[in-house]
Design a protein around this motif. Structure first.
Motif, PDB file in Angstrom:
ATOM      1  N   ALA A   9       0.833  -1.207   0.000  1.00 55.86           N
ATOM      2  CA  ALA A   9       0.000   0.000   0.000  1.00 55.86           C
ATOM      3  C   ALA A   9       0.868   1.257   0.000  1.00 55.86           C
ATOM      4  N   ALA A  10       1.898   1.265   0.830  1.00 48.24           N
ATOM      5  CA  ALA A  10       2.786   2.430   0.896  1.00 48.24           C
ATOM      6  C   ALA A  10       3.507   2.643  -0.436  1.00 48.24           C
ATOM      7  N   ASP A  11       3.977   1.561  -1.046  1.00 50.67           N
ATOM      8  CA  ASP A  11       4.707   1.688  -2.317  1.00 50.67           C
ATOM      9  C   ASP A  11       3.780   2.114  -3.457  1.00 50.67           C
ATOM     10  N   ILE A  12       2.574   1.555  -3.506  1.00 52.40           N
ATOM     11  CA  ILE A  12       1.608   1.952  -4.537  1.00 52.40           C
ATOM     12  C   ILE A  12       1.209   3.406  -4.347  1.00 52.40           C
ATOM     13  N   ASP A  13       0.940   3.795  -3.110  1.00 53.01           N
ATOM     14  CA  ASP A  13       0.545   5.173  -2.840  1.00 53.01           C
ATOM     15  C   ASP A  13       1.651   6.147  -3.262  1.00 53.01           C
ATOM     16  N   ALA A  14       2.882   5.838  -2.875  1.00 55.30           N
ATOM     17  CA  ALA A  14       4.003   6.727  -3.208  1.00 55.30           C
ATOM     18  C   ALA A  14       4.236   6.811  -4.714  1.00 55.30           C
ATOM     19  N   THR A  15       3.976   5.734  -5.410  1.00 53.55           N
ATOM     20  CA  THR A  15       4.228   5.680  -6.853  1.00 53.55           C
ATOM     21  C   THR A  15       3.091   6.274  -7.666  1.00 53.55           C
ATOM     22  N   CYS A  16       1.847   6.059  -7.232  1.00 52.08           N
ATOM     23  CA  CYS A  16       0.698   6.293  -8.106  1.00 52.08           C
ATOM     24  C   CYS A  16      -0.227   7.445  -7.750  1.00 52.08           C
ATOM     25  N   ARG A  17      -0.214   7.916  -6.509  1.00 51.74           N
ATOM     26  CA  ARG A  17      -1.189   8.946  -6.136  1.00 51.74           C
ATOM     27  C   ARG A  17      -0.751  10.296  -6.690  1.00 51.74           C
ATOM     28  N   LEU A  18      -1.631  10.883  -7.479  1.00 48.50           N
ATOM     29  CA  LEU A  18      -1.408  12.220  -8.024  1.00 48.50           C
ATOM     30  C   LEU A  18      -2.457  13.144  -7.437  1.00 48.50           C
ATOM     31  N   THR A  19      -2.113  14.409  -7.234  1.00 53.35           N
ATOM     32  CA  THR A  19      -3.083  15.378  -6.746  1.00 53.35           C
ATOM     33  C   THR A  19      -3.287  16.459  -7.799  1.00 53.35           C
ATOM     34  N   GLY A  20      -4.462  17.025  -7.808  1.00 46.80           N
ATOM     35  CA  GLY A  20      -4.841  18.026  -8.800  1.00 46.80           C
ATOM     36  C   GLY A  20      -6.338  17.938  -9.012  1.00 46.80           C
ATOM     37  N   THR A  21      -6.792  18.208 -10.218  1.00 47.61           N
ATOM     38  CA  THR A  21      -8.196  18.070 -10.574  1.00 47.61           C
ATOM     39  C   THR A  21      -8.288  17.070 -11.712  1.00 47.61           C
ATOM     40  N   PHE A  22      -9.027  15.995 -11.468  1.00 43.71           N
ATOM     41  CA  PHE A  22      -9.108  14.905 -12.434  1.00 43.71           C
ATOM     42  C   PHE A  22     -10.569  14.517 -12.649  1.00 43.71           C
ATOM     43  N   THR A  23     -10.946  14.332 -13.904  1.00 45.57           N
ATOM     44  CA  THR A  23     -12.260  13.807 -14.227  1.00 45.57           C
ATOM     45  C   THR A  23     -12.113  12.306 -14.431  1.00 45.57           C
ATOM     46  N   LEU A  24     -12.877  11.542 -13.660  1.00 47.53           N
ATOM     47  CA  LEU A  24     -12.813  10.088 -13.733  1.00 47.53           C
ATOM     48  C   LEU A  24     -13.724   9.579 -14.849  1.00 47.53           C
ATOM     49  N   ARG A  25     -13.580   8.297 -15.212  1.00 49.06           N
ATOM     50  CA  ARG A  25     -14.394   7.695 -16.264  1.00 49.06           C
ATOM     51  C   ARG A  25     -15.881   7.888 -15.981  1.00 49.06           C
ATOM     52  N   SER A  26     -16.248   7.842 -14.709  1.00 48.40           N
ATOM     53  CA  SER A  26     -17.651   7.975 -14.303  1.00 48.40           C
ATOM     54  C   SER A  26     -18.178   9.395 -14.498  1.00 48.40           C
ATOM     55  N   GLY A  27     -17.280  10.342 -14.760  1.00 49.79           N
ATOM     56  CA  GLY A  27     -17.669  11.741 -14.853  1.00 49.79           C
ATOM     57  C   GLY A  27     -17.455  12.485 -13.551  1.00 49.79           C
ATOM     58  N   GLN A  28     -17.214  11.755 -12.473  1.00 49.41           N
ATOM     59  CA  GLN A  28     -16.935  12.388 -11.192  1.00 49.41           C
ATOM     60  C   GLN A  28     -15.618  13.161 -11.293  1.00 49.41           C
ATOM     61  N   VAL A  29     -15.548  14.255 -10.552  1.00 54.91           N
ATOM     62  CA  VAL A  29     -14.311  15.031 -10.477  1.00 54.91           C
ATOM     63  C   VAL A  29     -13.670  14.728  -9.133  1.00 54.91           C
ATOM     64  N   SER A  30     -12.370  14.454  -9.158  1.00 55.50           N
ATOM     65  CA  SER A  30     -11.647  14.084  -7.946  1.00 55.50           C
ATOM     66  C   SER A  30     -10.413  14.962  -7.799  1.00 55.50           C
ATOM     67  N   SER A  31     -10.014  15.191  -6.553  1.00 51.99           N
ATOM     68  CA  SER A  31      -8.795  15.976  -6.291  1.00 51.99           C
ATOM     69  C   SER A  31      -7.558  15.088  -6.264  1.00 51.99           C
ATOM     70  N   GLU A  32      -7.787  13.779  -6.404  1.00 54.72           N
ATOM     71  CA  GLU A  32      -6.650  12.863  -6.478  1.00 54.72           C
ATOM     72  C   GLU A  32      -6.945  11.764  -7.479  1.00 54.72           C
ATOM     73  N   TYR A  33      -5.875  11.186  -7.976  1.00 54.44           N
ATOM     74  CA  TYR A  33      -5.987  10.172  -9.019  1.00 54.44           C
ATOM     75  C   TYR A  33      -4.909   9.129  -8.770  1.00 54.44           C
ATOM     76  N   PHE A  34      -5.279   7.871  -8.916  1.00 53.19           N
ATOM     77  CA  PHE A  34      -4.304   6.792  -8.779  1.00 53.19           C
ATOM     78  C   PHE A  34      -3.923   6.344 -10.180  1.00 53.19           C
ATOM     79  N   ASP A  35      -2.755   6.789 -10.635  1.00 55.24           N
ATOM     80  CA  ASP A  35      -2.301   6.478 -11.988  1.00 55.24           C
ATOM     81  C   ASP A  35      -1.709   5.078 -12.004  1.00 55.24           C
ATOM     82  N   LYS A  36      -2.580   4.113 -12.281  1.00 61.10           N
ATOM     83  CA  LYS A  36      -2.198   2.706 -12.240  1.00 61.10           C
ATOM     84  C   LYS A  36      -1.100   2.372 -13.229  1.00 61.10           C
ATOM     85  N   TYR A  37      -0.964   3.131 -14.297  1.00 68.62           N
ATOM     86  CA  TYR A  37       0.083   2.833 -15.274  1.00 68.62           C
ATOM     87  C   TYR A  37       1.476   3.023 -14.670  1.00 68.62           C
TER      88      TYR A  37
END
Length: 179
Positions: A9-37
């Motif tokens: 969890a710590a390694d995934i969080d450190a690697t993948c969590r981005l902050t900003g303004t992101f529109t998710l596939r669902s159309g929801q807007v989030s202040s964070e995004y987990f960039d799985k790539y």
């Protein structure tokens, strides 16, 4: 059902969590995004996620269904660890050639466990489940790397899917708080 590996969890969080303004596939807007790539592009981290997913697979799984695009590398890695055959499930069936939604072995009468990267509302999983069931597949479970849905809620209950996650948003938030 999750694995809740705190180091992962710590390694995934450190690697993948981005902050900003992101529109998710669902159309929801989030202040964070987990960039799985970002974890999928790291062979060591991808392997750790896949090892945890192997533990979450239903015993009666016959085929793994990796959802386009993020579920494909994870499903391929899980398949290499388990020997399960894999489907590559498109968002829409091709309009040329074989015109298939799922590339790989025939799904009719087979128990398919879907593999996804991140689930928030489950829209892509829901669509794939309906299409695969129409093709005769038995789909009852999805295993994902990260479940972002609200704690205690199953966003895919309406299509009768059990969600099994390597990590939840709460696991990632706890890892961030410990850092």
């Amino acid at each position: 059902m999750t694995t809740a590996d705190t180091d992962l969890a710590a390694d995934i969080d450190a690697t993948c969590r981005l902050t900003g303004t992101f529109t998710l596939r669902s159309g929801q807007v989030s202040s964070e995004y987990f960039d799985k790539y970002l974890f999928e592009a790291d062979p060591a981290l991808l392997s750790r996620v896949a090892r945890e997913m192997v533990q979450l697979l239903p015993q009666d799984t016959e085929l793994l269904g990796g959802l386009e695009l993020g579920g494909v590398p994870i499903a391929t890695m899980v398949a290499s660890m388990t020997g399960h055959r894999t489907l590559f499930v498109r968002k829409q069936a091709k309009t040329y050639g074989t015109c298939k939604l799922a590339e790989g072995p025939d799904v009719a009468g087979r128990r398919v466990t879907l593999i996804e990267d991140v689930i928030t509302t489950g829209g892509a999983v829901r669509d794939a489940t309906r299409e695969l069931r129409e093709a005769g597949a038995v789909v009852t479970h999805v295993v994902c790397a990260i479940d972002r849905s609200p704690a205690g809620e199953n966003p895919l209950a309406d299509v009768g899917l059990e969600v099994r996650a390597v990590l939840t948003k709460a696991d990632l938030d706890a890892a961030r708080a410990r850092a």
